[in-house]
Design a protein around this motif. Structure first.
Motif, PDB file in Angstrom:
ATOM      1  N   MET A   1      24.381  47.325 -22.673  1.00 48.13           N
ATOM      2  CA  MET A   1      25.474  46.470 -23.090  1.00 48.13           C
ATOM      3  C   MET A   1      26.812  47.129 -22.739  1.00 48.13           C
ATOM      4  O   MET A   1      26.990  48.329 -22.870  1.00 48.13           O
ATOM      5  N   ASN A   2      27.753  46.318 -22.294  1.00 49.48           N
ATOM      6  CA  ASN A   2      29.071  46.808 -21.917  1.00 49.48           C
ATOM      7  C   ASN A   2      29.881  47.123 -23.165  1.00 49.48           C
ATOM      8  O   ASN A   2      30.013  46.315 -24.061  1.00 49.48           O
ATOM      9  N   GLU A   3      30.497  48.289 -23.222  1.00 52.88           N
ATOM     10  CA  GLU A   3      31.226  48.727 -24.408  1.00 52.88           C
ATOM     11  C   GLU A   3      32.596  48.089 -24.571  1.00 52.88           C
ATOM     12  O   GLU A   3      33.159  48.141 -25.660  1.00 52.88           O
ATOM     13  N   VAL A   4      33.178  47.504 -23.527  1.00 56.89           N
ATOM     14  CA  VAL A   4      34.503  46.911 -23.661  1.00 56.89           C
ATOM     15  C   VAL A   4      34.496  45.386 -23.667  1.00 56.89           C
ATOM     16  O   VAL A   4      35.506  44.769 -23.983  1.00 56.89           O
ATOM     17  N   ALA A   5      33.394  44.778 -23.329  1.00 59.04           N
ATOM     18  CA  ALA A   5      33.322  43.318 -23.302  1.00 59.04           C
ATOM     19  C   ALA A   5      33.672  42.746 -24.672  1.00 59.04           C
ATOM     20  O   ALA A   5      33.175  43.197 -25.697  1.00 59.04           O
ATOM     21  N   GLY A   6      34.594  41.786 -24.679  1.00 57.88           N
ATOM     22  CA  GLY A   6      34.995  41.138 -25.911  1.00 57.88           C
ATOM     23  C   GLY A   6      35.998  41.920 -26.747  1.00 57.88           C
ATOM     24  O   GLY A   6      36.401  41.476 -27.813  1.00 57.88           O
ATOM     25  N   ARG A   7      36.415  43.063 -26.277  1.00 53.71           N
ATOM     26  CA  ARG A   7      37.378  43.889 -27.015  1.00 53.71           C
ATOM     27  C   ARG A   7      38.765  43.715 -26.415  1.00 53.71           C
ATOM     28  O   ARG A   7      38.920  43.180 -25.320  1.00 53.71           O
ATOM     29  N   ALA A   8      39.770  44.178 -27.120  1.00 49.82           N
ATOM     30  CA  ALA A   8      41.151  44.096 -26.649  1.00 49.82           C
ATOM     31  C   ALA A   8      41.635  45.475 -26.222  1.00 49.82           C
ATOM     32  O   ALA A   8      41.254  46.484 -26.815  1.00 49.82           O
ATOM     33  N   ALA A   9      42.478  45.498 -25.188  1.00 52.67           N
ATOM     34  CA  ALA A   9      43.032  46.759 -24.698  1.00 52.67           C
ATOM     35  C   ALA A   9      44.496  46.561 -24.331  1.00 52.67           C
ATOM     36  O   ALA A   9      44.906  45.478 -23.926  1.00 52.67           O
ATOM     37  N   ILE A  10      45.273  47.621 -24.489  1.00 50.50           N
ATOM     38  CA  ILE A  10      46.654  47.659 -24.032  1.00 50.50           C
ATOM     39  C   ILE A  10      46.742  48.754 -22.970  1.00 50.50           C
ATOM     40  O   ILE A  10      46.285  49.871 -23.199  1.00 50.50           O
ATOM     41  N   VAL A  11      47.332  48.410 -21.829  1.00 55.07           N
ATOM     42  CA  VAL A  11      47.517  49.389 -20.753  1.00 55.07           C
ATOM     43  C   VAL A  11      49.007  49.435 -20.430  1.00 55.07           C
ATOM     44  O   VAL A  11      49.619  48.408 -20.121  1.00 55.07           O
ATOM     45  N   THR A  12      49.590  50.618 -20.518  1.00 56.65           N
ATOM     46  CA  THR A  12      51.012  50.774 -20.215  1.00 56.65           C
ATOM     47  C   THR A  12      51.190  51.198 -18.759  1.00 56.65           C
ATOM     48  O   THR A  12      50.278  51.731 -18.137  1.00 56.65           O
ATOM     49  N   GLY A  13      52.374  50.913 -18.242  1.00 55.30           N
ATOM     50  CA  GLY A  13      52.652  51.256 -16.841  1.00 55.30           C
ATOM     51  C   GLY A  13      51.746  50.501 -15.903  1.00 55.30           C
ATOM     52  O   GLY A  13      51.318  51.024 -14.875  1.00 55.30           O
ATOM     53  N   ALA A  14      51.457  49.251 -16.229  1.00 57.40           N
ATOM     54  CA  ALA A  14      50.406  48.522 -15.528  1.00 57.40           C
ATOM     55  C   ALA A  14      50.894  47.488 -14.518  1.00 57.40           C
ATOM     56  O   ALA A  14      50.116  46.671 -14.057  1.00 57.40           O
ATOM     57  N   ALA A  15      52.158  47.535 -14.151  1.00 55.05           N
ATOM     58  CA  ALA A  15      52.638  46.596 -13.140  1.00 55.05           C
ATOM     59  C   ALA A  15      52.149  46.978 -11.742  1.00 55.05           C
ATOM     60  O   ALA A  15      52.093  46.151 -10.844  1.00 55.05           O
ATOM     61  N   ARG A  16      51.723  48.238 -11.612  1.00 56.27           N
ATOM     62  CA  ARG A  16      51.243  48.723 -10.305  1.00 56.27           C
ATOM     63  C   ARG A  16      50.504  50.041 -10.503  1.00 56.27           C
ATOM     64  O   ARG A  16      50.463  50.581 -11.606  1.00 56.27           O
ATOM     65  N   GLY A  17      49.938  50.539  -9.457  1.00 56.81           N
ATOM     66  CA  GLY A  17      49.342  51.869  -9.457  1.00 56.81           C
ATOM     67  C   GLY A  17      48.127  52.041 -10.351  1.00 56.81           C
ATOM     68  O   GLY A  17      47.308  51.133 -10.500  1.00 56.81           O
ATOM     69  N   ILE A  18      48.028  53.217 -10.946  1.00 59.54           N
ATOM     70  CA  ILE A  18      46.862  53.562 -11.756  1.00 59.54           C
ATOM     71  C   ILE A  18      46.726  52.635 -12.958  1.00 59.54           C
ATOM     72  O   ILE A  18      45.630  52.185 -13.286  1.00 59.54           O
ATOM     73  N   GLY A  19      47.846  52.330 -13.618  1.00 58.33           N
ATOM     74  CA  GLY A  19      47.797  51.435 -14.775  1.00 58.33           C
ATOM     75  C   GLY A  19      47.226  50.081 -14.408  1.00 58.33           C
ATOM     76  O   GLY A  19      46.401  49.510 -15.137  1.00 58.33           O
TER      77      GLY A  19
END
Length: 70
Positions: A1-19
């Motif tokens: 089972m996938n551990e992130v499916a159905g969960r919420a996440a926030i990613v900063t610096g995500a307009a490009r690159g690694i984020g």
């Protein structure tokens, strides 16, 4: 089972690159993702990534602005 499916996440610096790469991976794994960046392009990037992605323009160096965004 996938551990992130159905969960919420926030990613900063995500307009490009690694984020952005991290956000894309989380979306592929089934998470709902909010991407944050101080660049206004983050909103259009989120729209391009689909309905489970939300873009927020915020400078995470500004504690009060970040609290308000979350």
């Amino acid at each position: 089972m996938n551990e992130v499916a159905g969960r919420a996440a926030i990613v900063t610096g995500a307009a490009r690159g690694i984020g952005l790469g991290v956000a894309v991976r989380l979306l592929k794994e089934g998470a709902e993702v909010t991407i944050m960046d101080r660049d206004v392009v983050v909103e259009s990037v989120a729209a391009d990534l689909g309905p489970l992605c939300h873009g927020v323009v915020v400078d995470v160096g500004d504690v009060e602005a970040t609290r308000a965004a979350v």
